[in-house]
Enzyme design. Structure first.
Site, PDB file in Angstrom:
ATOM      1  N   GLU A 175       0.786  -1.228   0.000  1.00  0.00           N
ATOM      2  CA  GLU A 175       0.000   0.000   0.000  1.00  0.00           C
ATOM      3  C   GLU A 175       0.822   1.285   0.000  1.00  0.00           C
ATOM      4  O   GLU A 175       0.347   2.310  -0.467  1.00  0.00           O
ATOM      5  CB  GLU A 175      -0.937   0.000   1.225  1.00  0.00           C
ATOM      6  N   SER A 451     -51.059 -22.677  40.100  1.00  0.00           N
ATOM      7  CA  SER A 451     -50.686 -23.463  41.291  1.00  0.00           C
ATOM      8  C   SER A 451     -49.237 -23.300  41.715  1.00  0.00           C
ATOM      9  O   SER A 451     -48.832 -23.857  42.753  1.00  0.00           O
ATOM     10  CB  SER A 451     -50.988 -24.942  41.042  1.00  0.00           C
TER      11      SER A 451
END
Length: 759
Positions: A175, A451
Site C-alpha cells: 500500500e 398453582s
C-alpha cells in the site's frame, strides 16, 4: 531524524501557503483532526463473554459438548495445534492450546495441554510442555455478544506493539512503500504504483499513501469530487505535521474497513483476524496476512467466504509482493501459495443469537453504567451463561413445543435455568426462536402463575405449626366478596376429595384444600410468605390469590423458587460475574448476596412435599424423563381455561422454570404437566443433573405414616410412607426412624412409585 525534520519543515511551508489561500478551511480541518485523534478516537463495543469452561479430572463431559464449546469460543481444529486458540481431537483425547485471557484475578496465560476422556468423564489433564498432571484448567470463555454504539462498527483495538512486523512490512510493501519517507502525499509513489500495475496487468500497488487512506476513511466520505480530494490532501499533511509515523500507522491498522458481519462493519486487523481466521493477529500465518492485506483493495470482492477464487487470486498477488520485497523467502512463498483457504465453518460474529440473555445483561448493567459507557468504552462483561445449558434450552424448547402444538395450536414458551446453590443464571430463552430479537417473554411476559403459588401457602402453614400429615378438608367452599359475586373455587377434576393430609393436598394440587388452608391461617400470612420468597410488587389481599391469580414473569418465578431450593435463603438471581474496563482492570465483581428469610426446618418439610409432587402427585410423569432416584422437587401450574402452562423444579445442581402459552392469551390447551413440565424434563435430562439431596436440619425426625389414615404405622403396611417431622410433632405412637434408614426407605419409596407406572 534529520530527513524527517526536513520533511516536516517542508510540510509546514506547504500548509502555511495553503492557509494563506484557503485559511478558514485549513483551520477547520486542523481542529477536526486534533479533536478526533486526541480525544476518544473510537467507540469500542462492550464485549460480553460466557462463563469459562472449567476442566478437572472427574468432570462429567461429553466429547461433542467440549468440541461445541471450543467452536463457540472461536477455537480452530488443526492436526497439530501449536498456537493459542487451536485444538486437535484424537479418539478419546483432546490437545488444546488456550488463549491468554484477563480474569478478575489477573491475566491467565495460554496453556498447552492434553485432556483424556473415558466415557463421559474427564480422566486426566496433562501439560504438553511439562508432562505434569493439571488439577484444574479453564478454557477462555466464548464471546457471545457485544453492545455497540450507533455507528454499527466492530473493532478490537490494538497498540503498535501488537501489530506483527510481517503484517506491517506487507502492508507497506503493498500500500505505501515510502511511508516512512513521505510527508503524507507522495507523487513518486503514485507514479511507481502506476508502472507496477501496468506491468502486472492488475492493481498490485495502491497510489494513495496510508496517511491519505486514513484521512479518507477516518475523516471524510468516499465521494469522488475535487473538494473531497483537496480535503484529503490537506488532512494528510496535517496528520503528518502533528503526529509521528507510528501513531498514524496504528490508527490506520485499527480503522481500515475489512468486511461486514451482518449489520456490523469489521474495522481493523485485530477484529478481522478473529472474524476470518479465529486467531489473534499475532498468530497469523503468511498466507493469512496476505489475504487480509489483499482485502484492503475490496473487502466485499475478496471475501474468502463469498468469493473464494477471487480471494485466492488476490492472496497470490500479495504473496508475490512479499517474496519480491524479501519479507518471505522462496520456500515459504511456495508453501503459503499452496495452502487452502481457512476451513472455519462457524463465523465469529460480533452480534449474538443469545438475544434474551443479552437483554437481561444490558438491563442489569444499565442500573450502574451510562449507555455511552456500555456502547463505547470497551468494557469486558463476564457473565454466568453456560453454553451447554443454553444450547439444550434452545433445542428442546422448540422441538418439544413443536410436538405438543400438534394437539394444542401454535405455542410460545420461555425458560430460565439457574444454579441451585448460587443463583447464577445459566440459560435463558425468551422465545422458541432464539435467533430472533424481540419480545423477551422470560423477563417481560407477566402471566398468572396458577398453582405455582401453592407452596407459599403450605410453607406459611408449616411456619404456623402444621405438619405434613395435618388433615385438610378438600370440600366445596364459598367466599363472599363485597360488591361482587360469591367466589366458589373448584378443583381441576371438579371433584371433592374429603379429608387429605397436607402433603398430599400439595402433591395433588387440590384447590379446595389449599383455599381452606390459606383462609384458616390468614391471607396476610400467606402474602408475607410470598413476599419473603421474592414475589415482587404490591399483592392485593384477595382470596383468589391463593390459587395463583398473581401475575409473574418466568424470571420472577425463578427468583421465588430459588428461595425454596436454597433451603430458605434468599439470593438475588444474577447474570453477571464481573466487569473489566478496556485495560482489563476490575470495575466490579458481582458476588452472591445471601439473606436467610425462613427457618430451615419449614423449608425442608416443604421441599420434601414438593418431592412427593414429582414422585406421586401431579408431576409424577416427570419420572419417565428424569429418574426417580434424582428426587426432583417441583410444582406444576395451570391457569383458568388452560391459558398458561407452568413448571418450576430443581435438582441437586439446577433450578429451572418453564412457561408455555399463547401470546394472544387464548387457551393453550395443555396443563402444566402436559406442557411446561415436558419441556422442563426434556431440557434437564441431557444436562446430567445431580440428584437432589436436601440438607436435613438437626431437629428433623422421620416416621412411618399410613397414607390413608395419616396415623402412625409400620413399614410392613403397604400404604406406609416415610415422612419427616419436626422433632416431637410426629403422630402419637409413631416409631421414629434412624436417619440412614429414613433415607433408604425414602429412596425405595421413590423407586416403587416409578415401578408402579409400568405394571
Amino acid at each position: 531524524m534529520k530527513k524527517r525534520w526536513i520533511v516536516l519543515s517542508f510540510i509546514a511551508l506547504i500548509i502555511t501557503a495553503i492557509s494563506l489561500i484557503l485559511g478558514p478551511r485549513v483551520l477547520r480541518l486542523d481542529r477536526m483532526v486534533k479533536d478526533r485523534l486526541e480525544g476518544r478516537i473510537w467507540a469500542l463495543p462492550a464485549e460480553v463473554y460466557a462463563r469459562p469452561l472449567e476442566l478437572y479430572p472427574g468432570l462429567e463431559l461429553e466429547a461433542q459438548a467440549l468440541e461445541d464449546e471450543l467452536e463457540l469460543a472461536g477455537y480452530r481444529r488443526e492436526d497439530e495445534p501449536a498456537a493459542p486458540g487451536a485444538y486437535a481431537r484424537r479418539n478419546g483425547s483432546f490437545e488444546i492450546v488456550t488463549r491468554d485471557f484477563p480474569y478478575p484475578s489477573g491475566l491467565e496465560p495460554s496453556t498447552h495441554f492434553t485432556l483424556t476422556l473415558a466415557g463421559d468423564h474427564v480422566t486426566a489433564i496433562t501439560g504438553v510442555d511439562t508432562a505434569e498432571s493439571i488439577s484444574l484448567i479453564r478454557i477462555d470463555p466464548a464471546r457471545i455478544g457485544s453492545f455497540h454504539a450507533l455507528e454499527h462498527e466492530d473493532r478490537l483495538l490494538l497498540s503498535r506493539a501488537q501489530l506483527p512486523e510481517m503484517l506491517v512490512k506487507t502492508l507497506l510493501a503493498v500500500e505505501d512503500r515510502d511511508f516512512y519517507n513521505h510527508g503524507g502525499i507522495a507523487p513518486r509513489s503514485i507514479l511507481r504504483a502506476l508502472v507496477a500495475n501496468l506491468r502486472a496487468g492488475s492493481t498490485v500497488q495502491g497510489g494513495s499513501t496510508l496517511t491519505q487512506q486514513l484521512a479518507r476513511n477516518f475523516f471524510l466520505t468516499h465521494e469522488r469530487t475535487l473538494g473531497r480530494k483537496a480535503n484529503e490532501a490537506i488532512i494528510a499533511l496535517l496528520l503528518e505535521l502533528h503526529y509521528d509515523k507510528e501513531t498514524i500507522l496504528t490508527a490506520y491498522a485499527n480503522e481500515i474497513f475489512l468486511g461486514q458481519d451482518g449489520g456490523r462493519a469489521i474495522h481493523g486487523f485485530g477484529r478481522a483476524s478473529r472474524f476470518y481466521f479465529r486467531r489473534d493477529l499475532a498468530d497469523l500465518s503468511p498466507e493469512q496476512i496476505a489475504l487480509l492485506v489483499g482485502m484492503i483493495k475490496g473487502p466485499s470482492a475478496y471475501d474468502p467466504r463469498r468469493h473464494p477464487e477471487a480471494s485466492l487470486q488476490r492472496r497470490a498477488v500479495v504473496l508475490a509482493v512479499m517474496r519480491e520485497s524479501g519479507i518471505i523467502d522462496e520456500p515459504l512463498y511456495r508453501q503459503a501459495l499452496s495452502e487452502p483457504l481457512d476451513h472455519s465453518t462457524r463465523v465469529m460474529k460480533g452480534g449474538s443469537r443469545y438475544h434474551a440473555f443479552l437483554d437481561l445483561v444490558r438491563r442489569e448493567l444499565q442500573r450502574e453504567y451510562r449507555e455511552q459507557d456500555l456502547n463505547g468504552r470497551g468494557m469486558k462483561i463476564l457473565t454466568t451463561l453456560d453454553p451447554q445449558a443454553q444450547r439444550q434450552v434452545e433445542q428442546q424448547l422448540d422441538r418439544t413445543l413443536g410436538a405438543i402444538e400438534k394437539k394444542a395450536g401454535v405455542l410460545e414458551g420461555a425458560v430460565v435455568i439457574t444454579g441451585r446453590d448460587n443463583g447464577e443464571i445459566l440459560a435463558l430463552a425468551g422465545s422458541r426462536n432464539p435467533g430472533m430479537a424481540g419480545f423477551n417473554r422470560a423477563i417481560d411476559a407477566r402471566r398468572p402463575i396458577g398453582s405455582l403459588i401453592k407452596p407459599a401457602v403450605y410453607l406459611a402453614a408449616l411456619e404456623q405449626g402444621y405438619t405434613l400429615t395435618s388433615p385438610l378438608q378438600d370440600s366445596a367452599i364459598s367466599i363472599p366478596s363485597p360488591g361482587s359475586q360469591t367466589w366458589r373455587p373448584q378443583n381441576y377434576d371438579r371433584r371433592e376429595h374429603g379429608q387429605v393430609p397436607l402433603y398430599l393436598a400439595l402433591a395433588h394440587s387440590y384447590n379446595l384444600a389449599t383455599v381452606r388452608l390459606g383462609m384458616a391461617i390468614g391471607l396476610d400470612k400467606v402474602i408475607d410468605c410470598a413476599k419473603r420468597l421474592g414475589m415482587p410488587g404490591n399483592i392485593a389481599p384477595y382470596p383468589s390469590f391463593l390459587l395463583g391469580t398473581a401475575e409473574m414473569s418466568p424470571l420472577e418465578v425463578g427468583q421465588m423458587y430459588q428461595t425454596f431450593a436454597t433451603g430458605g435463603f434468599h439470593q438475588p438471581l444474577r447474570c453477571i460475574d464481573s466487569v473489566l474496563d478496556a485495560d482489563n482492570a476490575l470495575l466490579k465483581r458481582y458476588g452472591m448476596e445471601v439473606e436467610q428469610r425462613f427457618a430451615p426446618t419449614g423449608v425442608f418439610l416443604l421441599n420434601s412435599a414438593l418431592q412427593q409432587t414429582v414422585s406421586a402427585g401431579t408431576a409424577r410423569a416427570l419420572t419417565r424423563l428424569i429418574p426417580a432416584t434424582h428426587a426432583v422437587a417441583g410444582k406444576t401450574g395451570t391457569t383458568d381455561n388452560l391459558r398458561d402452562s407452568w413448571f418450576a423444579g430443581y435438582t441437586g445442581d439446577k433450578l429451572a422454570v418453564v412457561w408455555v402459552g399463547r401470546d394472544d392469551n387464548l387457551p393453550a390447551g395443555v396443563t402444566g404437566a402436559a406442557g411446561a413440565m415436558i419441556v422442563w424434563g426434556n431440557i434437564l435430562k441431557d444436562l446430567h443433573p445431580r440428584p437432589l439431596e436436601l440438607s436435613e436440619p438437626p431437629d428433623i425426625e422421620w416416621a412411618w405414616i399410613d397414607s390413608r389414615t395419616f396415623a402412625a404405622t409400620s413399614r410392613r403396611n403397604p400404604d406406609a410412607v416415610a415422612l419427616p417431622f419436626v422433632a416431637g410433632t410426629a403422630p402419637d405412637n409413631a416409631a421414629v426412624l434412624p436417619g440412614m434408614e429414613a433415607i433408604e426407605e425414602k429412596t425405595r419409596g421413590l423407586i416403587d412409585s416409578v415401578r408402579s407406572w409400568f405394571e
